[in-house]
Write a protein that holds these residues in place. Structure first.
Motif, short mmCIF file in Angstrom:
data_model
loop_
_atom_site.label_atom_id
_atom_site.label_comp_id
_atom_site.label_asym_id
_atom_site.label_seq_id
_atom_site.Cartn_x
_atom_site.Cartn_y
_atom_site.Cartn_z
N GLY A 341 -15.08 -9.27 102.60
CA GLY A 341 -13.83 -8.76 102.06
C GLY A 341 -12.97 -9.82 101.41
O GLY A 341 -11.79 -9.57 101.12
N HIS A 342 -13.51 -11.01 101.15
CA HIS A 342 -12.73 -12.10 100.55
C HIS A 342 -12.90 -12.16 99.03
O HIS A 342 -12.28 -12.98 98.38
CB HIS A 342 -13.12 -13.44 101.17
CG HIS A 342 -12.52 -13.63 102.53
ND1 HIS A 342 -12.67 -14.79 103.24
CD2 HIS A 342 -11.76 -12.81 103.29
CE1 HIS A 342 -12.03 -14.66 104.41
NE2 HIS A 342 -11.48 -13.47 104.45
N MET A 343 -13.78 -11.35 98.50
CA MET A 343 -13.92 -11.19 97.06
C MET A 343 -14.10 -9.69 96.80
O MET A 343 -14.08 -8.89 97.73
CB MET A 343 -15.13 -11.99 96.54
CG MET A 343 -14.93 -13.49 96.56
SD MET A 343 -13.74 -14.02 95.31
CE MET A 343 -13.21 -15.59 95.99
N SER A 472 -9.18 -1.71 91.47
CA SER A 472 -10.55 -2.16 91.72
C SER A 472 -11.52 -1.02 92.05
O SER A 472 -12.70 -1.10 91.71
CB SER A 472 -10.57 -3.18 92.87
OG SER A 472 -10.16 -2.59 94.08
N GLU A 473 -11.04 0.04 92.70
CA GLU A 473 -11.95 1.10 93.15
C GLU A 473 -12.68 1.81 92.01
O GLU A 473 -13.90 1.98 92.07
CB GLU A 473 -11.19 2.11 94.03
CG GLU A 473 -10.95 1.58 95.44
CD GLU A 473 -10.13 2.55 96.29
OE1 GLU A 473 -9.80 3.65 95.77
OE2 GLU A 473 -9.84 2.21 97.44
N PRO A 474 -11.98 2.27 90.94
CA PRO A 474 -12.73 2.91 89.85
C PRO A 474 -13.67 1.95 89.13
O PRO A 474 -14.76 2.35 88.71
CB PRO A 474 -11.63 3.42 88.91
CG PRO A 474 -10.40 2.66 89.28
CD PRO A 474 -10.52 2.35 90.72
N ILE A 475 -13.25 0.67 89.00
CA ILE A 475 -14.12 -0.33 88.38
C ILE A 475 -15.39 -0.52 89.21
O ILE A 475 -16.51 -0.56 88.69
CB ILE A 475 -13.38 -1.68 88.22
CG1 ILE A 475 -12.21 -1.53 87.26
CG2 ILE A 475 -14.33 -2.77 87.72
CD1 ILE A 475 -11.31 -2.75 87.16
N THR A 476 -15.20 -0.63 90.54
CA THR A 476 -16.34 -0.78 91.45
C THR A 476 -17.29 0.40 91.34
O THR A 476 -18.51 0.23 91.28
CB THR A 476 -15.84 -0.93 92.90
OG1 THR A 476 -15.03 -2.10 93.01
CG2 THR A 476 -17.01 -1.03 93.87
N MET A 477 -16.74 1.61 91.29
CA MET A 477 -17.57 2.80 91.24
C MET A 477 -18.43 2.84 89.98
O MET A 477 -19.64 3.11 90.03
CB MET A 477 -16.69 4.06 91.31
CG MET A 477 -17.48 5.36 91.37
SD MET A 477 -16.40 6.81 91.43
CE MET A 477 -15.67 6.75 89.79
#
Length: 493
Positions: A341-343, A472-477
């Motif tokens: 969880g650090h990146m 970050s969540e939509p980018i990650t998805m």
């Protein structure tokens, strides 16, 4: 059956939490594959250490001590220090069998903040910039034959270096085994040029070329500062002695193969380095070596002519092999930091088809390409490389601390405590030496950059502001679907 159904239920729960649904009739554990054996481990150490350093650092070491005798002594002492440091890492690596090198050890001993500062500094500066410099060195040697009598254009060097980074990144993203096989081949290739230089030197010594070794300690310039800087440059050539700890999770039988790879690999490199320097001095005086633009090329011109073209060719193999080893291992640091969880969480995901930490490796390659764009980053590397020894010292200190705070941990490899204490003290001296001998603001900037990681940690990790997660969540998805990657699953034992 109960254990199998537990794995299946856990896998389904993980998928639900991440919002992803992967159709499968059988439970699949998506983890890094254990593909690296003893021979590959030794090749990884030798291949990563022997890169461009032995062809660049001899001038810097000699310039600081001023004579042949102290120069050879420094090279041998650097090998001893690298071996002692690696033995400390062997105990850490077999005690905490997680990939990521120093990161999990600092996390276990001191908590998340020092671990984050290490990953912050390594991911954004030291490792990608080192990767870039190694690839730039490769590009210079590879392009030199096409521009006889003049320096290759910078645009050609940068484009070739960027191409090398892209190819190495793709290879290591596709397959652990392919990256390991490539490392074995390039290690064999670089050992050819190392053997040629060593054998040539032994032959010349047998023929009586020993005049440069007479009064070898005469005119030496030895002081605390010069010895420290000489060690600094020598250890730069040995950098990579801890690389196997970055892929502990991919080692077959790590309790046996990690310490064995270290005990065999680093002394082998030390012997090679000392013999290579002896070979250089058989054909060059101290003054000639210091005036040489490329020590290995000068040696080849004097000894191997008309086959001197062999030297730049195999030096190119050597540097690309070092770059491949660096990419193979440093990608795992990004992976572990993402897992903790650090990146970005995406960086801890594993390719469904290839079982490699593809997002972490791609991220590392992109940052390295960015470092190629500036005109000259050699100076930046020199100043930031001293930061590496800050974290080496902290990591070895962690070993000493955990002897008292974590007595419950199993230690398949246990070294005498005097070794980590000695390495910690030497690390302190190495950090202070360049500051005392040549104090510059750049060292202060380096320390400030490391400390600036605290701001990032407090804002994005400790408090976990909602706005950052919404971005970050939509980018990650979307990237997860594009790269076909999923979170690594824990194996229930």
């Amino acid at each position: 059956m109960g254990e199998e159904s537990l794995k299946r239920r856990k896998g389904e729960n993980d998928k639900t939490e991440d919002g992803q649904s992967i159709q499968s009739h059988e439970p699949q554990i998506t983890n890094l594959q254990k593909q690296v054996g003893l021979i590959s481990g030794i090749c990884m150490i030798v291949g990563t250490i022997i890169g461009s350093g032995i062809f660049i650092s001899p001038k810097s070491v000699l310039a600081n001590v001023g004579a042949v005798g102290p120069c050879l002594t420094i090279w041998a002492a650097c090998g001893v220090l690298a071996t002692l440091g690696a033995l400390c890492f062997a105990e850490l690596g077999t005690m905490i069998t997680k990939s990521g090198g120093e990161y999990p050890y600092l996390m276990e001993a001191f908590g998340p903040i020092p671990a984050f500062l290490f990953s912050w500094t390594s991911l954004l500066v030291t490792k990608p910039s080192s990767f870039a410099i190694i690839c730039l060195s490769f590009a210079e040697y590879a392009s030199a034959p096409f521009y006889p009598g003049c320096d290759p254009p910078q645009v050609v060097i940068k484009c070739l270096a960027a191409a090398a980074i892209v190819i190495i990144t793709i290879v290591n993203s596709l397959s652990v085994k392919l990256g390991s096989y490539l490392q074995n081949f390039l290690t064999a290739a670089k050992m050819i040029i190392v053997t040629i230089i060593i054998v040539s030197g032994i032959v010349l010594l047998a023929q009586g070329k020993t005049e440069n070794f007479k009064d070898s300690f005469k005119d030496s310039t030895i002081s605390f500062g010069t010895i420290g800087l000489a060690f600094y440059n020598g250890l730069w050539a040995y950098d990579g002695w801890n690389q196997l700890n970055y892929i502990t999770e991919e080692l077959k039988n790590p309790y046996r193969n990690l310490p064995l790879s270290i005990i065999i690999g680093i002394p082998l490199v030390t012997v090679c380095y000392v013999l290579i320097n002896i070979s250089y001095f058989t054909v060059m005086t101290s003054t000639e070596l210091l005036q040489s633009q490329a020590v290995a090329v000068t040696f080849g011109d004097r000894v191997l002519y008309p086959a001197s073209w062999i030297v730049p060719l195999f030096v190119a193999f050597s540097t690309i092999g070092s770059a491949n080893g660096t990419c193979f291992t440093a990608g795992r640091l990004v992976y572990v930091a993402g897992r903790e969880g650090h990146m970005l969480k995406l960086l801890s995901y594993i390719s469904v088809k290839r079982l490699t930490p593809a997002p972490a490796i791609i991220f590392y390659g992109i940052i390295a390409i960015i470092y190629i764009i500036p005109g000259d980053i050699d100076t930046l590397i020199n100043y930031f490389s001293f930061a590496v020894w800050i974290f080496y010292g902290l990591t070895v200190l962690a070993l000493v601390v955990m002897r008292f705070t974590r007595k419950d941990l199993n230690r398949p490899v246990k070294i005498p405590i005097i070794i980590p204490v000695l390495v910690t003290l030497v690390s302190i001296l190495l950090i202070l030496a360049p500051i005392i001998s040549e104090p510059e603001l750049a060292y202060l900037y380096c320390v400030l950059f490391i400390i600036s990681g605290l701001i990032v940690y407090v804002l994005l990790i400790h408090f976990k502001f909602n706005w950052s997660q919404k971005i970050s969540e939509p980018i990650t998805m979307h990237l997860q679907m594009l790269l076909e990657v999923v979170p690594a699953e824990e194996v229930i034992e």
